[in-house]
Design a protein around this motif. Structure first.
Motif, PDB file in Angstrom:
ATOM      1  N   ASP A   1       0.804  -1.219   0.000  1.00  0.00           N
ATOM      2  CA  ASP A   1       0.000   0.000   0.000  1.00  0.00           C
ATOM      3  C   ASP A   1       0.838   1.271   0.000  1.00  0.00           C
ATOM      4  O   ASP A   1       0.367   2.328   0.404  1.00  0.00           O
ATOM      5  CB  ASP A   1      -1.002  -0.002   1.164  1.00  0.00           C
ATOM      6  CG  ASP A   1      -0.332  -0.227   2.517  1.00  0.00           C
ATOM      7  OD1 ASP A   1       0.897  -0.457   2.549  1.00  0.00           O
ATOM      8  OD2 ASP A   1      -1.036  -0.178   3.537  1.00  0.00           O
TER       9      ASP A   1
ATOM     10  N   GLY B   1      -5.547  -4.544  -0.006  1.00  0.00           N
ATOM     11  CA  GLY B   1      -5.854  -4.286   1.400  1.00  0.00           C
ATOM     12  C   GLY B   1      -6.827  -3.135   1.554  1.00  0.00           C
ATOM     13  O   GLY B   1      -7.308  -2.560   0.563  1.00  0.00           O
ATOM     14  N   ARG B   2      -7.109  -2.810   2.790  1.00  0.00           N
ATOM     15  CA  ARG B   2      -8.090  -1.763   3.068  1.00  0.00           C
ATOM     16  C   ARG B   2      -7.734  -0.413   2.429  1.00  0.00           C
ATOM     17  O   ARG B   2      -8.637   0.325   2.022  1.00  0.00           O
ATOM     18  CB  ARG B   2      -8.298  -1.630   4.579  1.00  0.00           C
ATOM     19  CG  ARG B   2      -9.111  -2.779   5.148  1.00  0.00           C
ATOM     20  CD  ARG B   2      -9.301  -2.646   6.633  1.00  0.00           C
ATOM     21  NE  ARG B   2      -8.053  -2.858   7.353  1.00  0.00           N
ATOM     22  CZ  ARG B   2      -7.879  -2.610   8.647  1.00  0.00           C
ATOM     23  NH1 ARG B   2      -8.866  -2.098   9.362  1.00  0.00           N
ATOM     24  NH2 ARG B   2      -6.724  -2.876   9.220  1.00  0.00           N
ATOM     25  N   PRO B   3      -6.441  -0.027   2.342  1.00  0.00           N
ATOM     26  CA  PRO B   3      -6.152   1.266   1.687  1.00  0.00           C
ATOM     27  C   PRO B   3      -6.675   1.336   0.253  1.00  0.00           C
ATOM     28  O   PRO B   3      -7.042   2.411  -0.216  1.00  0.00           O
ATOM     29  CB  PRO B   3      -4.621   1.341   1.740  1.00  0.00           C
ATOM     30  CG  PRO B   3      -4.261   0.522   2.929  1.00  0.00           C
ATOM     31  CD  PRO B   3      -5.232  -0.618   2.932  1.00  0.00           C
TER      32      PRO B   3
ATOM     33  N   ARG C   1      -5.660 -12.696   1.985  1.00  0.00           N
ATOM     34  CA  ARG C   1      -5.975 -11.302   1.598  1.00  0.00           C
ATOM     35  C   ARG C   1      -7.058 -11.253   0.534  1.00  0.00           C
ATOM     36  O   ARG C   1      -7.930 -10.391   0.555  1.00  0.00           O
ATOM     37  CB  ARG C   1      -4.721 -10.584   1.073  1.00  0.00           C
ATOM     38  CG  ARG C   1      -3.995  -9.878   2.169  1.00  0.00           C
ATOM     39  CD  ARG C   1      -2.988  -8.863   1.717  1.00  0.00           C
ATOM     40  NE  ARG C   1      -2.431  -8.315   2.941  1.00  0.00           N
ATOM     41  CZ  ARG C   1      -2.891  -7.233   3.564  1.00  0.00           C
ATOM     42  NH1 ARG C   1      -3.876  -6.526   3.053  1.00  0.00           N
ATOM     43  NH2 ARG C   1      -2.358  -6.851   4.701  1.00  0.00           N
TER      44      ARG C   1
ATOM     45  N   HIS D   1       4.975   5.080   3.863  1.00  0.00           N
ATOM     46  CA  HIS D   1       4.105   4.623   2.776  1.00  0.00           C
ATOM     47  C   HIS D   1       4.178   5.550   1.565  1.00  0.00           C
ATOM     48  O   HIS D   1       4.096   5.093   0.436  1.00  0.00           O
ATOM     49  CB  HIS D   1       2.640   4.549   3.220  1.00  0.00           C
ATOM     50  CG  HIS D   1       2.297   3.372   4.079  1.00  0.00           C
ATOM     51  ND1 HIS D   1       2.710   3.245   5.380  1.00  0.00           N
ATOM     52  CD2 HIS D   1       1.554   2.270   3.828  1.00  0.00           C
ATOM     53  CE1 HIS D   1       2.232   2.117   5.881  1.00  0.00           C
ATOM     54  NE2 HIS D   1       1.530   1.496   4.968  1.00  0.00           N
TER      55      HIS D   1
ATOM     56  N   HIS E   1       3.139  -5.424   3.223  1.00  0.00           N
ATOM     57  CA  HIS E   1       2.129  -6.273   3.855  1.00  0.00           C
ATOM     58  C   HIS E   1       2.009  -7.615   3.130  1.00  0.00           C
ATOM     59  O   HIS E   1       1.531  -7.676   1.991  1.00  0.00           O
ATOM     60  CB  HIS E   1       0.755  -5.596   3.826  1.00  0.00           C
ATOM     61  CG  HIS E   1       0.676  -4.319   4.596  1.00  0.00           C
ATOM     62  ND1 HIS E   1       0.595  -4.290   5.974  1.00  0.00           N
ATOM     63  CD2 HIS E   1       0.663  -3.029   4.194  1.00  0.00           C
ATOM     64  CE1 HIS E   1       0.521  -3.020   6.369  1.00  0.00           C
ATOM     65  NE2 HIS E   1       0.568  -2.243   5.314  1.00  0.00           N
TER      66      HIS E   1
ATOM     67  N   ARG F   1     -10.351 -12.276   2.076  1.00  0.00           N
ATOM     68  CA  ARG F   1     -10.762 -11.187   2.969  1.00  0.00           C
ATOM     69  C   ARG F   1     -11.302 -10.009   2.164  1.00  0.00           C
ATOM     70  O   ARG F   1     -12.310  -9.404   2.537  1.00  0.00           O
ATOM     71  CB  ARG F   1      -9.545 -10.762   3.797  1.00  0.00           C
ATOM     72  CG  ARG F   1      -9.712  -9.471   4.602  1.00  0.00           C
ATOM     73  CD  ARG F   1      -8.378  -9.201   5.240  1.00  0.00           C
ATOM     74  NE  ARG F   1      -8.326  -8.059   6.119  1.00  0.00           N
ATOM     75  CZ  ARG F   1      -7.702  -6.920   5.832  1.00  0.00           C
ATOM     76  NH1 ARG F   1      -7.117  -6.766   4.655  1.00  0.00           N
ATOM     77  NH2 ARG F   1      -7.642  -5.958   6.718  1.00  0.00           N
TER      78      ARG F   1
HETATM   79  P1  AMP Z   1      -4.825  -3.941   5.804  1.00  0.00           P
HETATM   80  O1  AMP Z   1      -3.417  -4.449   5.695  1.00  0.00           O
HETATM   81  O2  AMP Z   1      -5.643  -4.265   4.610  1.00  0.00           O
HETATM   82  O3  AMP Z   1      -5.495  -4.354   7.088  1.00  0.00           O
HETATM   83  O4  AMP Z   1      -4.718  -2.352   5.835  1.00  0.00           O
HETATM   84  C1  AMP Z   1      -3.975  -1.768   6.887  1.00  0.00           C
HETATM   85  C2  AMP Z   1      -3.255  -0.525   6.375  1.00  0.00           C
HETATM   86  O5  AMP Z   1      -4.201   0.516   6.238  1.00  0.00           O
HETATM   87  C3  AMP Z   1      -2.236   0.006   7.348  1.00  0.00           C
HETATM   88  O6  AMP Z   1      -0.995  -0.604   7.144  1.00  0.00           O
HETATM   89  C4  AMP Z   1      -2.174   1.474   6.974  1.00  0.00           C
HETATM   90  O7  AMP Z   1      -1.294   1.652   5.896  1.00  0.00           O
HETATM   91  C5  AMP Z   1      -3.575   1.764   6.482  1.00  0.00           C
HETATM   92  N1  AMP Z   1      -4.398   2.455   7.494  1.00  0.00           N
HETATM   93  C6  AMP Z   1      -4.840   1.965   8.662  1.00  0.00           C
HETATM   94  N2  AMP Z   1      -5.590   2.876   9.316  1.00  0.00           N
HETATM   95  C7  AMP Z   1      -5.620   3.979   8.537  1.00  0.00           C
HETATM   96  C8  AMP Z   1      -6.229   5.279   8.643  1.00  0.00           C
HETATM   97  N3  AMP Z   1      -6.968   5.616   9.686  1.00  0.00           N
HETATM   98  N4  AMP Z   1      -6.023   6.160   7.628  1.00  0.00           N
HETATM   99  C9  AMP Z   1      -5.279   5.816   6.559  1.00  0.00           C
HETATM  100  N5  AMP Z   1      -4.683   4.622   6.404  1.00  0.00           N
HETATM  101  C10 AMP Z   1      -4.853   3.718   7.368  1.00  0.00           C
END
Ligand code: AMP
Ligand code: MN
Ligand code: MN
Ligand code: MN
Length: 277
Positions: free
Chosen positions: A13, A134-136, A101, A251, A38, A104
């Motif tokens: 990310d 991932g979530r980003p 991933r 990042h 990640h 998920r």
């Molecule tokens: P994941 O690995 O899919 O669970 O995503 C986690 C990643 O999301 C973290 O490593 C951060 O880079 C990013 N992240 C987590 N919380 C936030 C936030 N509040 N704002 C922006 N990025 C975030």
């Protein structure tokens, strides 16, 4: 020597390619760097290749990865550092984590769809491209679709702790991920212990579980943090008999917490994780 043992690239990310990251690390005067994307080694592999093509640098690139796990109800990140990148154990870990991933991401998308958000899987997958999804990537899709105004809001409303996108059940246990790291000859380091918002007693319990499973270090320095925070983490590190690590968790240029290589030295009271390498 300036050390930064926690950075991301476009393979997960981050926004900087592995090759550009190597160039920037050299320009910044970093002596020892760990790319810790990640759940993937794609960024490390590419960076290692571009580094070996450049005879002019003395930058030491440490194999790294940031593995996702779940402990109790909290998503926890464990860094694997200085492992054998060719080992079956770490390649098995990556294979398992990439599968987790993907499944998920499908579950996150289902949950976002229930909130009325259209095509989240296609959107996030397009943004992720070849990167470890991932979530980003979901956050960026929510911003690009005009559903939220910023990634910060995307996490606050839909993806952060306790929200629809906070899906943890696909992650393996702490003992499993530490076993992969150890079997690959690496050192397991608890990433950014202050970021989980745990009470002190719960954090101590987390570290006990981590250590019982073979974890050896914790990040005493993570990004930009106050001197008070560093002192608190250094004390905890010593009380728990762990080695200390330091990383920016870089990042992207302009991120709030710390730039590439902008990490203060580990306090002298802690034994650095690289002492045993
Ligand atoms: P994941 O690995 O899919 O669970 O995503 C986690 C990643 O999301 C973290 O490593 C951060 O880079 C990013 N992240 C987590 N919380 C936030 C936030 N509040 N704002 C922006 N990025 C975030
Ligand atoms: Mn990240
Ligand atoms: Mn993390
Ligand atoms: Mn990270």
């Amino acid at each position: 020597m300036r050390c930064d043992l926690h950075v991301h690239t476009t393979a997960s990310d981050g926004t900087v390619t592995p090759a550009a990251l190597i160039t920037q690390a050299c320009e910044t005067g970093i002596g020892r760097l760990a790319i810790s994307d990640h759940d993937t080694l794609a960024g490390y592999d590419e960076a290692a290749k571009s580094l070996s093509a450049d005879a002019s640098t003395s930058l030491e690139l440490i194999p790294g990865i940031e593995l996702s796990t779940q402990w109790e109800k909290t998503g926890i990140h464990v860094l694997g550092l200085n492992f054998n990148p060719a080992s079956d154990a770490i390649r098995d870990a990556v294979c398992h984590q990439q599968n987790a991933r993907q499944r998920r991401a499908e579950r996150i998308a289902e949950k976002l769809e229930k909130l009325g958000i259209p095509d989240p899987l296609a959107g996030a997958s397009r943004i992720a491209g070849a990167a470890s999804i991932g979530r980003p990537h979901f956050a960026q899709y929510l911003v690009e679709s005009g559903i939220v105004a910023s990634t910060e809001m995307a996490f606050k409303k839909h993806l952060g702790a306790g929200k629809a996108g906070d899906v943890r059940e696909f992650w393996p246990s702490m003992p499993q991920i530490i076993e992969w790291i150890r079997d690959a000859g690496g050192t397991a380091v608890l990433a950014h212990p202050a970021k989980y918002n745990l009470t002190r007693s719960k954090l101590v319990r987390l570290i006990d579980t981590f250590r019982d499973a073979g974890g050896l270090g914790m990040e005493v320095i993570s990004g930009a943090q106050s001197d008070g925070e560093t002192a608190r983490l250094a004390k905890l590190c010593n009380q728990m008999n762990l080695l200390g690590s330091a990383g920016s968790d870089f990042h992207r240029p302009g991120q709030r917490w710390a730039m590439l290589g902008q990490v203060p030295p580990i306090p002298g009271s802690c034994t650095p994780v690289w002492d045993q390498w």
